[in-house]
Design a protein around this motif. Structure first.
Motif, short mmCIF file in Angstrom:
data_model
loop_
_atom_site.label_atom_id
_atom_site.label_comp_id
_atom_site.label_asym_id
_atom_site.label_seq_id
_atom_site.Cartn_x
_atom_site.Cartn_y
_atom_site.Cartn_z
N PHE A 206 -2.54 4.79 -7.61
CA PHE A 206 -2.99 3.50 -7.10
C PHE A 206 -4.00 3.69 -5.98
CE2 PHE A 206 1.39 2.11 -8.57
CZ PHE A 206 0.90 1.50 -9.72
N TYR B 24 4.94 2.70 -5.46
CA TYR B 24 3.52 2.94 -5.18
C TYR B 24 3.19 4.42 -5.22
CZ TYR B 24 -1.09 2.01 -3.16
OH TYR B 24 -2.44 1.91 -2.96
N THR C 296 0.82 -1.21 0.00
CA THR C 296 0.00 0.00 0.00
C THR C 296 0.85 1.27 0.00
OG1 THR C 296 -0.13 -0.09 2.43
CG2 THR C 296 -1.93 -1.13 1.19
N SER C 297 2.17 1.09 -0.02
CA SER C 297 3.08 2.23 -0.06
C SER C 297 4.49 1.72 -0.34
CB SER C 297 3.06 3.00 1.27
OG SER C 297 3.54 2.17 2.32
N LEU D 173 -1.94 -3.47 -3.58
CA LEU D 173 -1.49 -4.14 -4.80
C LEU D 173 -0.78 -5.44 -4.41
CD1 LEU D 173 0.01 -1.19 -6.87
CD2 LEU D 173 -2.25 -2.23 -7.12
N LEU E 263 8.04 -1.85 -8.32
CA LEU E 263 6.80 -1.12 -8.03
C LEU E 263 7.12 0.10 -7.18
CD1 LEU E 263 3.71 -0.71 -7.68
CD2 LEU E 263 3.82 -2.33 -5.78
#
Length: 462
Positions: free
Chosen positions: A433, A409, A335-336, A437, A407
């Motif tokens: 986003f 984020y 999430t981050s 994920l 990734l």
């Protein structure tokens, strides 16, 4: 002990038998008796009179008199103590019970007592001493502790000095170290800037070469088109003439047609693969964000098998008891932050690897939708290889053995790398986003040898 007796007890010590007071510049005769030098000299009668000891009457030679420094020091101390005692008597507390001065000290109770209190039953077995003795005792005790503390202070000062000798040169060189560190990073920045400039120049030169080649090819095609168009017009003119003229001119009109028809448009091998450049240090930077990804068995599709260590995905016998697609999600959710992992693709005919919106958080089930996926897809057939992204048609690239996924984020970006060659492949368009994920994996049923397909998530140690 009464105050008067206590004061008088001080006089019983180092006093001169002639002046009955504390010694002043005491001397000691051979007989062992000591007197103030002035008091002793006053005992002489006449310039040539002999001097005898006032105590034992032995003859005393003035040249044999010895100054007694120890006795002088003791007398001075006792005199000072007596003076302080006389002053302290004025400040002594008075016992509330008996109205007497508290001149004694109980060591057990650490309490001042008067003479009557010291005789009370509660102090019967206690060590009760005169106040001056207690003062002397505790002064000695404090002096001992003071000496120990001074010794300890000296030890720490020596250690401190030693530390200064060790650390001061380093601190003195701090500026030099700092400047050297800045200079090293400046060199790295300059090196990367030079590398970037070189790669951009090479890319621009490659672009110009490709454009020049394409222009040349387009000119060739344009010339070919003009020749065909000319021949078409020539035939059209012949066809519009009367039959006799048409028959007479048909041979000349058909000259060169077969040659034009034999020529095929040639695009060589299709779109050219661009030269890719390895960026110094990029793999080391990515590995700082490496994550130990594992597969989530709860998301496995009906044709897939997950190994016990949750690192390998294989295609197997259909499991009709499970619903879902042919893909599988990673167990980790993001999430981050920034995250990187690598996948060995093997010899699969087709694979798809990337990230996916967590379906549990968005829809409450494990069904994976195409619109939730940001991935890179690869297709291999014999010696040909094609790759495309979920946001665009196709990407020209050589076959990939190991794929790296990065990734970011917060940046809303997923970037793919050829992890074997350590080169960039493709970066998805930036997006915002929403929600968690998860890593996403999908493979073909079998490879070209009809062996079940598989892929392996590289462990963090690699």
């Amino acid at each position: 002990m009464a105050a008067k007796d206590l004061i008088e007890s001080f006089k019983a010590g180092p006093t001169c038998s002639l002046c009955l007071d504390y010694f002043t510049d005491p001397v000691t005769a051979r007989c062992g008796h000591s007197f103030c030098i002035e008091c002793l000299l006053q005992c002489m009668e006449g310039a040539d009179a002999t001097l005898t000891c006032p105590e034992c009457k032995q003859l005393i030679q003035i040249s044999n008199l010895i100054p007694n420094k120890d006795l002088q020091q003791l007398s001075t101390t006792r005199k000072r103590r007596r003076h302080h005692l006389l002053q302290s008597l004025e400040n002594l507390t008075t016992c509330d019970k008996h109205g007497k001065k508290e001149m004694l000290f109980c060591e057990e109770d650490q309490k001042l007592l008067c003479e009557s209190c010291s005789l009370a039953p509660e102090h019967k077995d206690h060590q009760v001493v005169p106040m001056d003795i207690a003062i002397d005792k505790y002064k000695v005790m404090l002096q001992e502790k003071w000496n120990i503390l001074k010794k300890k202070e000296k030890e720490f000062r020596m250690i401190l000095e030693k530390m200064k000798r060790i650390t001061d040169p380093y601190m003195d060189n701090f500026f030099c170290f700092k400047q050297a560190l800045k200079y090293e990073y400046k060199k790295i920045h300059e090196f990367l800037e030079d590398e970037k400039r070189l790669h951009l120049q090479l890319l621009e030169q490659e672009t110009r070469d490709k454009e020049e080649k394409n222009e040349k090819k387009k000119d060739e095609f344009s010339q070919q088109i003009k020749l065909i168009q000319t021949k078409i017009l020539d035939i059209q003119e012949k066809m519009d003439k009367n039959p006799l003229e048409l028959i007479k001119g048909v041979k000349s009109s058909l000259e060169g047609v077969e040659e034009l028809l034999d020529q095929e448009p040639d695009l060589e091998d299709g779109p050219e693969i661009w030269t890719t450049y390895r960026t110094t240090g990029f793999k080391k930077m990515l590995l700082r964000h490496y994550r130990d990804i594992t597969l989530d068995p709860e998301t496995v599709g009906p044709h897939l098998i997950v190994s016990e260590d949750l690192k390998q995905l294989k295609c197997g016998i259909a499991n009709n008891e499970r619903d879902g697609g042919v893909g599988v999600l990673g167990a980790q959710t993001f999430t981050s932050g920034r995250h990187y992992w690598e996948v060995e693709l093997g010899d699969n005919i087709k694979w798809e690897v990337g990230v996916c919106q967590d379906p549990l958080s968005t829809r409450g089930n494990l069904s994976i939708l195409v619109e939730d996926i940001i991935a890179l897809e690869g297709f291999r057939f014999e010696d040909n290889f094609l790759m495309w992204a979920s946001e665009r048609d196709d990407i020209v690239s050589e076959a990939i053995e190991k794929l790296g996924i990065f990734l970011d984020y917060e940046d809303g970006n997923v970037t793919f790398y050829n992890a074997t060659e350590e080169i960039y492949i493709y970066s998805s368009p930036k997006t915002v986003f929403q929600g968690p994920l998860r890593p996403y994996f999908c493979i073909s049923i079998h490879n070209q040898e009809n062996i079940p397909g598989s892929l392996i998530i590289c462990p963090k140690s690699n």
